[in-house]
Motif scaffolding. Structure first.
Motif, PDB file in Angstrom:
ATOM      1  N   UNK A 245       0.822  -1.212   0.000  1.00 17.58           N
ATOM      2  CA  UNK A 245       0.000   0.000   0.000  1.00 17.58           C
ATOM      3  C   UNK A 245       0.844   1.245   0.000  1.00 17.58           C
ATOM      4  N   UNK A 246       2.035   1.168   0.627  1.00 16.38           N
ATOM      5  CA  UNK A 246       2.860   2.359   0.772  1.00 16.38           C
ATOM      6  C   UNK A 246       3.806   2.581  -0.411  1.00 16.38           C
ATOM      7  N   UNK A 247       3.948   1.578  -1.325  1.00 21.71           N
ATOM      8  CA  UNK A 247       4.908   1.711  -2.427  1.00 21.71           C
ATOM      9  C   UNK A 247       4.574   2.952  -3.244  1.00 21.71           C
ATOM     10  N   UNK A 248       5.618   3.758  -3.560  1.00 15.04           N
ATOM     11  CA  UNK A 248       5.389   5.024  -4.233  1.00 15.04           C
ATOM     12  C   UNK A 248       5.578   4.907  -5.747  1.00 15.04           C
ATOM     13  N   UNK A 249       6.394   3.910  -6.128  1.00 19.36           N
ATOM     14  CA  UNK A 249       6.637   3.766  -7.565  1.00 19.36           C
ATOM     15  C   UNK A 249       6.467   2.313  -7.952  1.00 19.36           C
TER      16      UNK A 249
ATOM     17  N   UNK B 118      -2.915 -19.200   1.209  1.00 20.89           N
ATOM     18  CA  UNK B 118      -3.875 -18.103   1.339  1.00 20.89           C
ATOM     19  C   UNK B 118      -3.140 -16.779   1.346  1.00 20.89           C
ATOM     20  N   UNK B 119      -2.018 -16.746   2.132  1.00 24.74           N
ATOM     21  CA  UNK B 119      -1.233 -15.509   2.232  1.00 24.74           C
ATOM     22  C   UNK B 119      -0.680 -15.148   0.855  1.00 24.74           C
ATOM     23  N   UNK B 120      -0.166 -16.165   0.166  1.00 21.16           N
ATOM     24  CA  UNK B 120       0.429 -15.926  -1.161  1.00 21.16           C
ATOM     25  C   UNK B 120      -0.612 -15.334  -2.131  1.00 21.16           C
ATOM     26  N   UNK B 121      -1.797 -15.930  -2.111  1.00 19.98           N
ATOM     27  CA  UNK B 121      -2.869 -15.464  -2.989  1.00 19.98           C
ATOM     28  C   UNK B 121      -3.273 -14.034  -2.658  1.00 19.98           C
TER      29      UNK B 121
ATOM     30  N   UNK C  74      -2.793 -10.810  -5.152  1.00 21.78           N
ATOM     31  CA  UNK C  74      -3.913  -9.939  -5.521  1.00 21.78           C
ATOM     32  C   UNK C  74      -3.630  -8.503  -5.162  1.00 21.78           C
ATOM     33  N   UNK C  75      -3.041  -8.314  -3.971  1.00 21.49           N
ATOM     34  CA  UNK C  75      -2.711  -6.957  -3.530  1.00 21.49           C
ATOM     35  C   UNK C  75      -1.714  -6.317  -4.487  1.00 21.49           C
ATOM     36  N   UNK C  76      -0.698  -7.121  -4.871  1.00 21.72           N
ATOM     37  CA  UNK C  76       0.269  -6.615  -5.855  1.00 21.72           C
ATOM     38  C   UNK C  76      -0.418  -6.215  -7.156  1.00 21.72           C
ATOM     39  N   UNK C  77      -1.252  -7.095  -7.667  1.00 24.86           N
ATOM     40  CA  UNK C  77      -1.932  -6.819  -8.942  1.00 24.86           C
ATOM     41  C   UNK C  77      -2.754  -5.554  -8.862  1.00 24.86           C
TER      42      UNK C  77
END
Ligand SMILES: [Zn+2]
Lengths: 340, 765
Positions: free
Chosen positions: A18-22, A64-67, A71-74
């Motif tokens: 969530x905090x990644x800026x780029x 579950x964590x990986x999934x 998803x969060x990354x995507x």
């Protein structure tokens, strides 16, 4: 406990995503968490040491964590893509009120245009379009057209004679003769082209102008057929219904010969300055082909008859557009020509 | 030619068609009318009046006159004429009252000009009595376009037109000629005709005791109405008969003739004659003259001589009424640059029967215009045999076939007879028509001529337009027409506007563009000295278009499709259709030349430009020939900067040749099944080496597996050495049978590099 590690990792990674800026930062976080040598991979390796039932439970948790993280990354990546696209689109703003480069279409000479119209009309009625030389023999321009030796038309004040004894054709009628020489009847032909008269040039006189000649030869061609074609021609040229009248007119190559008048469009026949109060405007000369002309070209006038007409294209253009000075047509002046 | 309505009516009994209606009918059935002029308007209410008293008006040249008008009583008028004096009988016109110089003037006294009787406006007209005005009534004069009666000799007189009017109105025609008035006995003047072809007939009569005087008013008025100037009784008489019968006449003063023979002969070379128009003419043997023993007294059919003219003292008069060969009169009239009322009529081929008819009218009218005159001897009449009246067979079916409507035999007969033809039935629906002498000289000889007579009288408006049968074949069409249209469409789509230029150029303009004026076809009678050659190139006039249009536009594109005309040793010149296109731009640069080249390639895919020696008017470093399908089809160049400010790129194509070279059919090659390979090569070459040459060299080394080679770009500048450039090409290689291996592609590439190096070129790879 390995389960706690997974939960901690998951929470930590979510926060960092969530905090990644780029996009680059995001990729680094992804590699760190989900890469082949990433934290989740490490944990996965360590799970081999666990007891089987514990391992199964931890495995579920890990997947579950990986999934969740993927998803969060995507999601986060999509956010970056969208804002990058938005920025690019915004940067691509164009002023579409600027003029488009490159040339605009030019235009055809108004005489060419009207000539094409009439050609197309006659082609649709089964006529050939023929061409002939602009320098003609005296034979084709006069003799074969039943114009006698001492006819005024042959005088130097009407005809441009060349030093070689030939002449510049004074009408397109010699193409009739060439048409009859080349094709046998039945014959339907027109011949548009440039003609010459030895005349001083002013606003209404030119030594160079354009005509279209027409001829039809068949068994039993009559004045009634001539009238049909003339009515069709003038209706198409003027793009409206026309009233015509034939009256006697003398041309050596036709018999009987006619002047064809069209009822004045300006006054509807009541009389006005354009038609010199007569209600009619002279339009073209025509008639039935003189038997002598047929005979000269080897066609038996007892078997065949024909009509012929000659229409001034230059005059038609001037009438259609209200051109007041005939010289403009050969002036090459683009201020004039670009209007057509 | 002007026709008096009143005059026409004298020959047509009961004519009740109004002049305006008659004008339309004549236009529709006989000849083109150009309008109606009303003349003699005052004559409607004019009457004779005697001046009874005259009083001067203070400070005015006008006088106050009291006149007695007979039926309308005494009137007071203000008059300024010098001859307004007591006792004069003149003409009074009631115009209403108005105050002039404080005096109430009730009407006016009129001059001959005001009345339309003659051209005298210097005084009020003096007449004898009311009877002098008897035949002077308001008239309508119908003007006929001379061109529309060129083929009708008979219509150059009122009687001929009256015959048409009678036929149109279905009234009777009254012939004014009484041939029995012609005198018998030996002729007092001998006539000798040298050549009856040139003068088929010459007739003459002689009068003595003639008194030269003004004509009666009716005769003056009649001539004035149709635009002729009244002169004296004898001249007016001959003019009036000419205007009546279309037979020109001439009167000689017999006492001024030398000898008693009139000769009709060719002029002797250098013979001179002072003519009635105060001009002296030097004659040639091609001119026919009338002569007496002393020399020419008239140029036959054109004009009389001054030496034998009628004067106020004349008492003995010879009247000539002759017939001359039309073309001979015409040639003489042209040669001496003089057209007269007589020559205009003779040019139309007058009827030789008419000469004596004219003289019969002279005899009749002389009684009125010169009452004391007496005929001397009989009619002089030399002629060759008059031709028999021609006969033409005409069938009713032929009329119907030509007109596209049926006309009954009775109606045909009626029409032809009303026009003076003889008609005899020759079986059912067949007629034999005898042509009257006045229509036989050149007007009518074919049955189709008779179709016209019938057609115009039944009225062409009675023919219903009729479509012919549809053809069962498609007529052949001309390929060049379609091709020229394609070229026009292509060039206009690319911004070029079509111009039309004249076919004429001047010696100077031809020379300016490197042509020898003597190589051109020359006009023998040019309209202007700068339009005496037929153009051998369209370029000079396109150059003119450029210099004119650059005054108004900073950049423009134009083109012309027209004919070059090239002299040939025999027959007609060669006419070659060319297309010349030009792009002009005020700015510097070379882009327009490539735009023009692109346009050329659109018309001729694969056309190449080959640099060539520039012509004098071309930019020496920017000129090339256009090659297409192995032929030189034209040139592309920039105009020499000396000729124009700014840059003008020109393309000149032989369109006839281009059309000939165009592939007639399109061919199809199946698509390649195996993928091709591409690689780029850059050749380092001298700065002025031609890209096309480098391309050819590379192509030659590439061999059979080359599919295409495409120019990419060129570059000069660091790190390249000065005066060198790098030209890059993209090559596509492949085979229709297999996919080339990377080794094979590499081998082709290596072969090119090695080959080019062998020729001394470095390659950047
Ligand atoms: Zn009108």
């Amino acid at each position: 406990m390995i389960q706690d590690d997974i939960r901690t990792l998951e929470a930590d990674a979510c926060a960092r995503i969530g905090a990644a800026a780029t996009l680059e930062q995001l990729e680094a976080i992804r590699v760190e968490a989900l890469g082949r040598k990433g934290v989740l991979a490490q944990i996965s390796k360590e799970m081999g040491k666990l007891a089987p039932e514990e391992r199964a439970q931890a495995g579920k948790l890990l997947n579950a964590a990986k999934q969740l993280l993927e998803e969060a990354f995507e999601r986060r990546k999509r956010e970056f893509d969208e804002s990058r696209l938005a920025a690019r689109l915004d940067a691509e703003w164009l002023d579409l009120t600027l003029p488009a480069p490159g040339p605009r279409p030019g235009s055809l000479h108004p005489i060419t245009q009207i000539q094409m119209e009439i050609e197309d009309l006659f082609v649709s009625l089964g006529f050939m379009v023929l061409d002939g030389p602009e320098v003609e023999t005296e034979y084709h321009n006069f003799d074969a057209l039943n114009i006698p030796r001492d006819h005024p038309a042959r005088d130097a004040q009407d005809t441009f004679w060349l030093t070689d004894g030939n002449l510049l054709r004074t009408h397109t009628s010699p193409v009739q003769v060439r048409g009859m020489e080349r094709f046998r009847p039945p014959l339907r032909m027109i011949a548009p082209g440039r003609v010459f008269r030895n005349e001083s040039v002013d606003a209404s006189h030119e030594h160079t102008f354009y005509q279209i000649e027409g001829m039809m030869i068949d068994h039993d061609v009559s004045v009634a057929h001539l009238l049909y074609f003339m009515k069709t021609l003038l209706r198409e040229v003027f793009r409206r219904d026309v009233s015509l009248r034939l009256r006697p007119g003398f041309f050596p190559f036709v018999e009987p010969g006619f002047e064809l008048d069209v009822q004045c469009f300006i006054c509807g026949g009541a009389g006005c300055p354009v038609c010199k109060q007569s209600g009619w405007v002279e339009q073209l000369g025509c008639g039935l082909v003189n038997p002598n002309v047929l005979r000269t070209s080897g066609i038996d006038p007892e078997q065949w008859s024909g009509f012929a007409f000659g229409l001034g294209l230059t005059r038609l253009v001037m009438m259609r557009y209200g051109v007041e000075d005939i010289r403009l047509l050969q002036s090459g002046d683009l201020r004039f020509l670009r209007q057509f | 030619m002007k026709f008096s309505y009143n005059w026409l009516r004298e020959y047509v009994d009961g004519l009740d068609i109004s002049p305006a209606k008659l004008e339309t009918l004549i236009t529709m059935k006989t000849a083109e009318c150009e309008g109606i002029e009303e003349v003699g308007a005052y004559l409607g209410e004019a009457c004779a009046a005697r001046v009874e008293a005259v009083e001067p008006i203070a400070n005015s040249h006008n006088v106050k006159a009291r006149v007695e008008t007979g039926p309308s009583g005494a009137k007071t008028v203000v008059c300024g004429a010098p001859n307004c004096r007591v006792g004069v009988v003149t003409v009074y016109v009631p115009l209403g009252r108005k105050v002039i110089q404080g005096i109430e003037s009730d009407g006016m006294l009129a001059s001959g000009a005001e009345l339309g009787i003659n051209r005298d406006d210097s005084a009020i007209i003096e007449i004898q009595n009311q009877a002098s005005l008897d035949r002077c009534k308001p008239d309508s004069v119908i003007e006929i376009d001379n061109k529309s009666i060129n083929h009708r000799p008979d219509l150059w007189g009122h009687f001929g037109m009256a015959r048409e009017v009678a036929a149109i109105s279905r009234q009777n025609l009254r012939d004014p000629v009484k041939l029995d008035l012609l005198p018998a006995g030996p002729a007092p003047v001998k006539i000798e005709i040298a050549d009856f072809d040139l003068c088929p007939r010459f007739s003459a009569i002689v009068f003595e005791n003639v008194k030269i005087a003004p004509s009666p008013l009716w005769l003056q008025y009649r001539l004035s109405a149709i635009g002729l100037n009244p002169i004296n009784n004898i001249v007016d008489l001959t003019n009036s008969i000419m205007a009546e019968l279309a037979q020109p006449m001439h009167a000689y003063d017999r006492d001024k003739l030398t000898g008693s023979t009139i000769f009709v002969r060719a002029a002797k070379a250098g013979e001179r004659m002072m003519a009635l128009n105060d001009e002296e003419y030097t004659l040639k043997p091609s001119n026919l003259v009338i002569a007496d023993a002393a020399g020419p007294i008239g140029i036959a059919g054109v004009i009389g001589g001054q030496g034998t003219a009628i004067s106020d003292q004349t008492t003995n008069v010879v009247f000539e009424s002759a017939n001359f060969h039309a073309a001979s009169v015409r040639r003489t009239s042209m040669a001496i640059k003089l057209r007269t009322d007589a020559s205009m009529r003779f040019e139309k081929a007058q009827d030789p029967v008419n000469t004596v008819r004219g003289l019969a009218r002279v005899v009749e009218l002389m009684r009125e215009v010169s009452p004391g005159a007496r005929l001397v001897g009989g009619l002089g009449d030399q002629k060759r045999d008059l031709p028999a009246l021609p006969q033409v067979e005409l069938s009713v079916d032929w009329v119907a076939r030509k007109l596209g409507r049926a006309v009954g035999v009775a109606e045909i007969r009626d029409i032809l007879e009303s026009l003076g033809f003889g008609v005899r039935e020759n079986g059912p629906k067949a007629l034999v028509v005898t042509i009257p002498s006045w229509r036989a000289t050149k007007d009518i000889s074919l049955k189709d001529d008779l179709v016209e007579e019938v057609g115009r009288m039944v009225g062409y408006d009675s023919i219903v337009p009729q479509a012919p049968a549809v053809l069962d074949t498609v007529p052949p069409q001309d390929d060049s027409r379609a091709f020229h249209r394609e070229a026009r469409a292509m060039f206009t789509a690319q911004g070029f506007t079509e111009v039309h230029n004249y076919s004429f150029v001047s010696d100077d303009l031809a020379r300016k563009f490197g042509f020898d004026p003597d190589d051109h076809v020359r006009v023998a009678n040019p309209i202007a000295s700068d339009q005496n050659l037929l153009r051998m190139s369209l370029v000079p006039e396109i150059y003119g278009n450029i210099t004119e249009n650059r005054k108004h536009f900073e950049r423009f594109r134009l083109f012309e499709i027209g004919r070059e005309i090239h002299k040939r040793p025999h027959g007609l010149p060669l006419e070659v259709t060319h297309l010349v296109a030009s792009i002009y731009s005020k700015e510097e640069g070379s882009a327009d030349l490539f735009e023009l080249k692109r346009a050329a390639e659109c018309l001729m895919p694969g056309a190449e430009a080959c640099p060539t020696a520039a012509r004098a008017y071309e930019h020496p470093a920017r000129s090339a020939e256009i090659l297409w399908r192995g032929e030189r089809v034209g040139r592309i160049f920039e105009l020499h900067p000396n000729l124009v400010d700014g840059r003008a790129a020109l393309l000149d194509l032989d369109l006839d040749l281009v059309q000939k070279l165009r592939p007639r059919v399109k061919t199809y090659t199946p698509l390649r099944r195996y993928p091709s390979s591409q690689f780029d090569l850059s050749v380092i070459a001298g700065i002025r080496e031609l890209a096309a040459d480098l391309r050819t060299k590379v192509k030659d080394f590439a061999g059979d597996l080359l599919e295409s080679i495409e120019y990419l770009r060129q570059y000069s500048g660091p790190p390249l050495q000065e005066n060198t450039k790098s030209v890059s090409f993209r090559l596509t290689v492949g085979s229709p049978e297999r996919t080339l291996s990377s080794d094979e592609v590499g081998a082709i590439r290596a072969r090119i590099i090695e080959g080019m190096r062998g020729l001394g070129y470095e390659l950047r790879v």
